[in-house]
Design a protein around this motif. Structure first.
Motif, PDB file in Angstrom:
ATOM      1  N   THR A  56       0.822  -1.152   0.095  1.00  0.00           N
ATOM      2  CA  THR A  56      -0.106   0.095  -0.026  1.00  0.00           C
ATOM      3  C   THR A  56       0.946   1.127  -0.106  1.00  0.00           C
ATOM      4  N   ILE A  82      -5.911  -8.999  -4.295  1.00  0.00           N
ATOM      5  CA  ILE A  82      -7.367  -9.174  -3.647  1.00  0.00           C
ATOM      6  C   ILE A  82      -7.395 -10.638  -3.332  1.00  0.00           C
ATOM      7  N   ASN A 110     -12.246  -5.261   0.569  1.00  0.00           N
ATOM      8  CA  ASN A 110     -11.569  -6.014  -0.449  1.00  0.00           C
ATOM      9  C   ASN A 110     -12.385  -5.693  -1.919  1.00  0.00           C
ATOM     10  N   CYS A 113     -11.925  -2.622  -3.515  1.00  0.00           N
ATOM     11  CA  CYS A 113     -10.523  -2.873  -4.265  1.00  0.00           C
ATOM     12  C   CYS A 113     -10.646  -3.662  -5.571  1.00  0.00           C
TER      13      CYS A 113
END
Length: 342
Positions: A56, A82, A110, A113
Protein backbone atom coordinates in the motif's frame (compact mmCIF):
# COMPACT_ATOMS: atom_id res chain seq x y z
CA UNK A 1 11.74 6.16 -4.00
CA UNK A 2 15.19 6.31 -2.42
CA UNK A 3 13.88 5.91 1.14
CA UNK A 4 11.12 3.51 0.13
CA UNK A 5 11.89 -0.17 0.57
CA UNK A 6 10.39 -1.86 -2.50
CA UNK A 7 8.49 -5.10 -2.05
CA UNK A 8 7.91 -7.25 -5.11
CA UNK A 9 4.31 -6.60 -6.27
CA UNK A 10 3.83 -10.36 -6.60
CA UNK A 11 4.22 -10.80 -2.82
CA UNK A 12 0.47 -11.24 -2.51
CA UNK A 13 1.00 -14.74 -3.94
CA UNK A 14 2.74 -15.69 -0.68
CA UNK A 15 -0.45 -14.98 1.26
CA UNK A 16 -2.47 -16.86 -1.37
CA UNK A 17 -0.26 -19.96 -1.20
CA UNK A 18 0.00 -20.15 2.58
CA UNK A 19 -3.65 -19.26 3.02
CA UNK A 20 -5.08 -21.89 0.71
CA UNK A 21 -3.08 -24.56 2.54
CA UNK A 22 -4.59 -23.47 5.87
CA UNK A 23 -8.02 -23.26 4.27
CA UNK A 24 -8.11 -26.82 2.95
CA UNK A 25 -5.11 -29.18 2.71
CA UNK A 26 -4.12 -28.76 6.36
CA UNK A 27 -7.21 -30.78 7.30
CA UNK A 28 -5.45 -33.89 5.96
CA UNK A 29 -2.91 -33.44 8.76
CA UNK A 30 -4.77 -33.30 12.10
CA UNK A 31 -1.57 -32.71 14.07
CA UNK A 32 -1.15 -29.43 12.15
CA UNK A 33 -4.81 -28.48 11.87
CA UNK A 34 -5.85 -29.08 15.47
CA UNK A 35 -2.54 -28.37 17.15
CA UNK A 36 -1.16 -25.44 15.16
CA UNK A 37 -4.03 -24.16 13.03
CA UNK A 38 -4.78 -21.06 15.10
CA UNK A 39 -1.11 -20.21 15.59
CA UNK A 40 -0.38 -20.57 11.88
CA UNK A 41 -3.39 -18.40 11.09
CA UNK A 42 -2.08 -15.66 13.37
CA UNK A 43 1.34 -15.91 11.69
CA UNK A 44 -0.31 -15.69 8.27
CA UNK A 45 -2.25 -12.60 9.39
CA UNK A 46 0.99 -10.97 10.56
CA UNK A 47 2.70 -11.83 7.26
CA UNK A 48 -0.29 -10.38 5.44
CA UNK A 49 -0.15 -7.16 7.45
CA UNK A 50 3.55 -6.71 6.66
CA UNK A 51 3.10 -7.43 2.96
CA UNK A 52 -0.02 -5.33 2.43
CA UNK A 53 1.29 -2.41 4.46
CA UNK A 54 4.39 -2.29 2.30
CA UNK A 55 2.45 -2.74 -0.94
CA UNK A 56 0.00 0.00 0.00
CA UNK A 57 2.81 2.40 0.90
CA UNK A 58 4.61 1.94 -2.39
CA UNK A 59 1.38 1.82 -4.41
CA UNK A 60 0.62 5.35 -3.24
CA UNK A 61 4.03 6.55 -4.45
CA UNK A 62 3.78 7.90 -8.00
CA UNK A 63 7.29 6.76 -8.96
CA UNK A 64 6.12 3.19 -8.42
CA UNK A 65 2.48 3.57 -9.36
CA UNK A 66 2.76 5.12 -12.83
CA UNK A 67 5.15 2.60 -14.44
CA UNK A 68 3.38 -0.28 -12.66
CA UNK A 69 -0.06 0.63 -14.00
CA UNK A 70 1.33 1.43 -17.44
CA UNK A 71 2.47 -2.18 -17.86
CA UNK A 72 -0.61 -3.98 -19.25
CA UNK A 73 0.71 -7.43 -18.24
CA UNK A 74 2.40 -6.97 -14.87
CA UNK A 75 -0.35 -4.75 -13.47
CA UNK A 76 -2.58 -7.86 -13.39
CA UNK A 77 -0.54 -8.89 -10.36
CA UNK A 78 -2.93 -6.71 -8.34
CA UNK A 79 -5.26 -9.68 -8.63
CA UNK A 80 -2.96 -11.57 -6.25
CA UNK A 81 -3.45 -8.83 -3.66
CA UNK A 82 -7.23 -9.18 -3.80
CA UNK A 83 -7.16 -12.99 -3.85
CA UNK A 84 -4.69 -13.02 -0.95
CA UNK A 85 -7.02 -10.92 1.20
CA UNK A 86 -9.97 -13.12 0.23
CA UNK A 87 -8.17 -16.31 1.22
CA UNK A 88 -6.96 -14.71 4.45
CA UNK A 89 -10.55 -13.75 5.30
CA UNK A 90 -11.72 -17.33 4.82
CA UNK A 91 -8.88 -18.74 6.92
CA UNK A 92 -9.47 -16.32 9.81
CA UNK A 93 -13.19 -17.12 9.86
CA UNK A 94 -12.37 -20.83 9.84
CA UNK A 95 -10.24 -20.64 12.98
CA UNK A 96 -11.70 -17.52 14.63
CA UNK A 97 -15.44 -17.44 13.82
CA UNK A 98 -15.95 -14.80 16.50
CA UNK A 99 -14.29 -12.25 14.21
CA UNK A 100 -17.06 -12.45 11.61
CA UNK A 101 -18.16 -8.81 11.90
CA UNK A 102 -14.61 -7.50 11.46
CA UNK A 103 -13.87 -9.83 8.56
CA UNK A 104 -17.11 -8.79 6.86
CA UNK A 105 -15.78 -5.23 6.92
CA UNK A 106 -12.48 -6.38 5.42
CA UNK A 107 -14.35 -8.33 2.73
CA UNK A 108 -16.37 -5.23 1.78
CA UNK A 109 -13.19 -3.13 1.51
CA UNK A 110 -11.60 -5.89 -0.58
CA UNK A 111 -14.65 -5.87 -2.85
CA UNK A 112 -14.22 -2.12 -3.37
CA UNK A 113 -10.56 -2.73 -4.29
CA UNK A 114 -11.72 -5.35 -6.79
CA UNK A 115 -14.00 -2.78 -8.45
CA UNK A 116 -10.93 -0.55 -8.89
CA UNK A 117 -8.96 -3.54 -10.23
CA UNK A 118 -11.85 -4.41 -12.54
CA UNK A 119 -11.41 -1.16 -14.42
CA UNK A 120 -7.76 -1.92 -15.09
CA UNK A 121 -8.61 -5.48 -16.17
CA UNK A 122 -11.02 -4.25 -18.82
CA UNK A 123 -8.63 -1.55 -20.04
CA UNK A 124 -5.59 -3.86 -20.11
CA UNK A 125 -7.45 -6.67 -21.87
CA UNK A 126 -8.50 -4.16 -24.54
CA UNK A 127 -4.86 -3.14 -24.96
CA UNK A 128 -3.59 -6.71 -25.13
CA UNK A 129 -6.31 -7.92 -27.47
CA UNK A 130 -5.52 -5.00 -29.77
CA UNK A 131 -1.78 -5.76 -29.84
CA UNK A 132 -1.43 -9.36 -28.59
CA UNK A 133 2.06 -9.90 -30.00
CA UNK A 134 3.53 -6.68 -28.61
CA UNK A 135 3.90 -7.99 -25.06
CA UNK A 136 5.34 -11.10 -23.37
CA UNK A 137 2.00 -12.35 -22.11
CA UNK A 138 1.93 -15.12 -19.50
CA UNK A 139 -0.25 -16.63 -16.80
CA UNK A 140 -0.28 -13.56 -14.58
CA UNK A 141 -3.16 -12.13 -16.64
CA UNK A 142 -5.32 -14.99 -15.36
CA UNK A 143 -5.13 -13.41 -11.91
CA UNK A 144 -8.09 -11.40 -13.20
CA UNK A 145 -10.12 -14.62 -12.91
CA UNK A 146 -8.51 -15.68 -9.63
CA UNK A 147 -9.28 -12.35 -7.94
CA UNK A 148 -12.85 -12.31 -9.24
CA UNK A 149 -13.69 -15.87 -8.20
CA UNK A 150 -12.00 -15.44 -4.81
CA UNK A 151 -14.63 -12.81 -4.02
CA UNK A 152 -17.43 -15.27 -4.82
CA UNK A 153 -16.09 -17.66 -2.19
CA UNK A 154 -15.85 -14.86 0.38
CA UNK A 155 -19.33 -13.57 -0.41
CA UNK A 156 -20.88 -17.03 -0.08
CA UNK A 157 -19.14 -17.83 3.21
CA UNK A 158 -18.95 -14.42 4.88
CA UNK A 159 -21.58 -12.22 3.20
CA UNK A 160 -24.40 -14.76 2.58
CA UNK A 161 -27.02 -12.01 2.42
CA UNK A 162 -25.76 -10.94 -1.03
CA UNK A 163 -28.06 -11.95 -3.88
CA UNK A 164 -26.91 -14.86 -6.00
CA UNK A 165 -28.91 -13.91 -9.06
CA UNK A 166 -28.01 -10.22 -9.20
CA UNK A 167 -24.40 -10.35 -8.00
CA UNK A 168 -22.82 -13.77 -7.48
CA UNK A 169 -23.78 -15.34 -10.82
CA UNK A 170 -22.90 -12.33 -13.05
CA UNK A 171 -19.54 -11.86 -11.33
CA UNK A 172 -18.74 -15.57 -11.64
CA UNK A 173 -19.41 -15.48 -15.37
CA UNK A 174 -17.33 -12.32 -15.64
CA UNK A 175 -14.45 -14.29 -14.16
CA UNK A 176 -14.93 -16.97 -16.81
CA UNK A 177 -14.92 -14.31 -19.54
CA UNK A 178 -11.62 -13.02 -18.17
CA UNK A 179 -10.30 -16.59 -18.28
CA UNK A 180 -11.27 -17.07 -21.93
CA UNK A 181 -9.65 -13.74 -22.86
CA UNK A 182 -6.52 -14.69 -20.95
CA UNK A 183 -6.23 -18.16 -22.49
CA UNK A 184 -6.69 -16.68 -25.95
CA UNK A 185 -3.89 -14.17 -25.34
CA UNK A 186 -1.53 -16.77 -23.85
CA UNK A 187 -2.22 -19.10 -26.77
CA UNK A 188 -1.63 -16.26 -29.24
CA UNK A 189 1.67 -15.35 -27.57
CA UNK A 190 3.12 -18.87 -27.65
CA UNK A 191 1.47 -19.78 -30.95
CA UNK A 192 2.59 -16.79 -32.99
CA UNK A 193 5.91 -15.97 -31.35
CA UNK A 194 8.58 -18.09 -33.04
CA UNK A 195 11.62 -17.16 -31.00
CA UNK A 196 10.76 -18.63 -27.61
CA UNK A 197 12.17 -21.51 -25.61
CA UNK A 198 10.65 -23.68 -22.91
CA UNK A 199 13.59 -23.01 -20.60
CA UNK A 200 13.53 -19.23 -20.70
CA UNK A 201 10.07 -18.16 -21.84
CA UNK A 202 7.67 -20.56 -20.14
CA UNK A 203 6.98 -18.84 -16.82
CA UNK A 204 6.03 -20.16 -13.40
CA UNK A 205 2.78 -18.22 -13.54
CA UNK A 206 1.50 -20.36 -16.43
CA UNK A 207 0.37 -22.89 -13.82
CA UNK A 208 -2.50 -20.46 -13.22
CA UNK A 209 -3.94 -21.92 -16.44
CA UNK A 210 -5.36 -24.68 -14.26
CA UNK A 211 -5.34 -22.75 -10.99
CA UNK A 212 -7.79 -20.13 -12.25
CA UNK A 213 -10.23 -22.90 -13.19
CA UNK A 214 -9.73 -24.62 -9.83
CA UNK A 215 -10.82 -21.50 -7.95
CA UNK A 216 -13.71 -21.15 -10.39
CA UNK A 217 -14.70 -24.72 -9.55
CA UNK A 218 -14.50 -23.97 -5.82
CA UNK A 219 -16.69 -20.91 -6.34
CA UNK A 220 -19.23 -22.99 -8.26
CA UNK A 221 -19.33 -25.73 -5.61
CA UNK A 222 -19.44 -23.24 -2.72
CA UNK A 223 -22.41 -21.43 -4.23
CA UNK A 224 -24.08 -24.63 -5.58
CA UNK A 225 -24.92 -23.01 -8.88
CA UNK A 226 -24.54 -25.99 -11.22
CA UNK A 227 -25.64 -29.61 -11.37
CA UNK A 228 -23.45 -32.43 -10.09
CA UNK A 229 -22.91 -33.71 -13.66
CA UNK A 230 -21.69 -30.32 -14.90
CA UNK A 231 -19.36 -29.96 -11.91
CA UNK A 232 -17.96 -33.48 -12.45
CA UNK A 233 -17.22 -32.67 -16.11
CA UNK A 234 -15.70 -29.35 -15.07
CA UNK A 235 -13.47 -31.13 -12.53
CA UNK A 236 -12.25 -33.55 -15.20
CA UNK A 237 -11.37 -30.62 -17.49
CA UNK A 238 -9.38 -28.93 -14.72
CA UNK A 239 -7.64 -32.19 -13.83
CA UNK A 240 -6.69 -32.74 -17.48
CA UNK A 241 -5.26 -29.22 -17.74
CA UNK A 242 -3.34 -29.74 -14.51
CA UNK A 243 -1.75 -32.91 -15.88
CA UNK A 244 -0.87 -31.25 -19.21
CA UNK A 245 0.59 -28.10 -17.67
CA UNK A 246 2.58 -30.01 -15.05
CA UNK A 247 4.02 -32.34 -17.72
CA UNK A 248 5.24 -29.19 -19.47
CA UNK A 249 6.63 -27.96 -16.13
CA UNK A 250 8.47 -31.24 -15.52
CA UNK A 251 9.90 -31.17 -19.05
CA UNK A 252 11.02 -27.59 -18.47
CA UNK A 253 12.63 -28.55 -15.16
CA UNK A 254 14.58 -31.40 -16.78
CA UNK A 255 15.83 -29.07 -19.51
CA UNK A 256 16.82 -26.41 -16.98
CA UNK A 257 18.73 -28.94 -14.89
CA UNK A 258 20.53 -30.14 -18.00
CA UNK A 259 21.38 -26.54 -18.96
CA UNK A 260 22.10 -24.91 -15.60
CA UNK A 261 22.49 -27.70 -13.05
CA UNK A 262 20.26 -28.49 -10.08
CA UNK A 263 20.81 -25.36 -8.00
CA UNK A 264 20.39 -22.73 -10.69
CA UNK A 265 17.98 -24.83 -12.71
CA UNK A 266 15.22 -25.46 -10.16
CA UNK A 267 16.50 -24.73 -6.65
CA UNK A 268 16.85 -20.96 -6.99
CA UNK A 269 14.12 -18.96 -5.29
CA UNK A 270 11.82 -16.71 -7.32
CA UNK A 271 8.68 -15.12 -5.95
CA UNK A 272 6.58 -16.32 -8.89
CA UNK A 273 7.06 -19.90 -7.65
CA UNK A 274 4.42 -19.28 -4.98
CA UNK A 275 1.81 -19.33 -7.74
CA UNK A 276 2.41 -23.07 -8.15
CA UNK A 277 1.83 -23.67 -4.45
CA UNK A 278 -1.39 -21.72 -4.70
CA UNK A 279 -2.66 -23.66 -7.71
CA UNK A 280 -1.82 -27.01 -6.11
CA UNK A 281 -3.60 -26.00 -2.92
CA UNK A 282 -6.57 -24.58 -4.80
CA UNK A 283 -7.10 -27.79 -6.76
CA UNK A 284 -7.09 -29.65 -3.45
CA UNK A 285 -9.65 -27.20 -2.03
CA UNK A 286 -11.89 -27.59 -5.09
CA UNK A 287 -11.72 -31.39 -4.97
CA UNK A 288 -12.16 -31.58 -1.19
CA UNK A 289 -15.20 -29.29 -1.13
CA UNK A 290 -16.78 -31.22 -3.99
CA UNK A 291 -15.97 -34.55 -2.33
CA UNK A 292 -17.45 -33.58 1.04
CA UNK A 293 -20.74 -32.33 -0.40
CA UNK A 294 -23.20 -35.21 -0.87
CA UNK A 295 -24.87 -33.26 -3.68
CA UNK A 296 -21.83 -33.84 -5.88
CA UNK A 297 -21.41 -37.56 -5.23
CA UNK A 298 -20.48 -39.29 -8.46
CA UNK A 299 -18.58 -42.21 -9.94
CA UNK A 300 -15.41 -40.27 -9.11
CA UNK A 301 -16.06 -40.42 -5.36
CA UNK A 302 -13.67 -43.30 -4.58
CA UNK A 303 -11.02 -41.86 -6.91
CA UNK A 304 -11.28 -38.49 -5.16
CA UNK A 305 -10.88 -40.18 -1.80
CA UNK A 306 -7.55 -41.71 -2.82
CA UNK A 307 -6.47 -38.67 -4.80
CA UNK A 308 -7.00 -36.27 -1.88
CA UNK A 309 -4.83 -38.42 0.38
CA UNK A 310 -1.94 -38.34 -2.09
CA UNK A 311 -2.42 -34.76 -3.25
CA UNK A 312 -2.41 -33.41 0.31
CA UNK A 313 1.18 -34.63 0.69
CA UNK A 314 2.17 -33.07 -2.62
CA UNK A 315 0.68 -29.74 -1.51
CA UNK A 316 2.47 -29.93 1.85
CA UNK A 317 5.86 -31.01 0.48
CA UNK A 318 5.74 -28.41 -2.31
CA UNK A 319 4.93 -25.72 0.25
CA UNK A 320 7.73 -26.81 2.61
CA UNK A 321 10.12 -26.86 -0.35
CA UNK A 322 9.17 -23.31 -1.32
CA UNK A 323 9.54 -22.09 2.26
CA UNK A 324 12.98 -23.73 2.31
CA UNK A 325 14.01 -21.91 -0.88
CA UNK A 326 12.74 -18.62 0.58
CA UNK A 327 14.68 -19.13 3.81
CA UNK A 328 17.83 -20.05 1.90
CA UNK A 329 17.50 -17.01 -0.35
CA UNK A 330 16.97 -14.62 2.54
CA UNK A 331 19.78 -16.18 4.56
CA UNK A 332 22.17 -15.62 1.67
CA UNK A 333 20.86 -12.06 1.24
CA UNK A 334 21.30 -11.23 4.93
CA UNK A 335 24.74 -12.86 4.97
CA UNK A 336 25.83 -10.85 1.93
CA UNK A 337 24.45 -7.63 3.42
CA UNK A 338 26.28 -8.29 6.69
CA UNK A 339 29.54 -8.94 4.87
CA UNK A 340 29.18 -5.76 2.77
CA UNK A 341 28.79 -3.61 5.90
CA UNK A 342 31.63 -5.27 7.80
Amino acid sequence: MKNLKIMNPAAGAIVMALGIFLYAAIEAFPFLDQGLGKILTILLALIGIVIYTSLTRQFLHKDFLVPFLNNPVNSFVMGAWIAGVSVLCNVIIKYFPGMTAFIQGVAIVNTCCWVFFLGFCVYNFKQLLKWPTSYSIHGVILLSTVATQSLIIVWVEILPFLSKDTLVVPVMYLGLIFYLCGIFLIGTRYGKEKQWTLIEDWTNTNCIIHGALSITGLAIVSSQLMSSLVVMIFWMIVFTLLVIVEIVEITRAVKRISEYGWRRGIFTYHISQWSRNFTFGMFYAFTMTMHENSYYMSSLYDFHDTFLTLWAWIVLLALLGEIGLWLKSNWQWMKGKKESTA
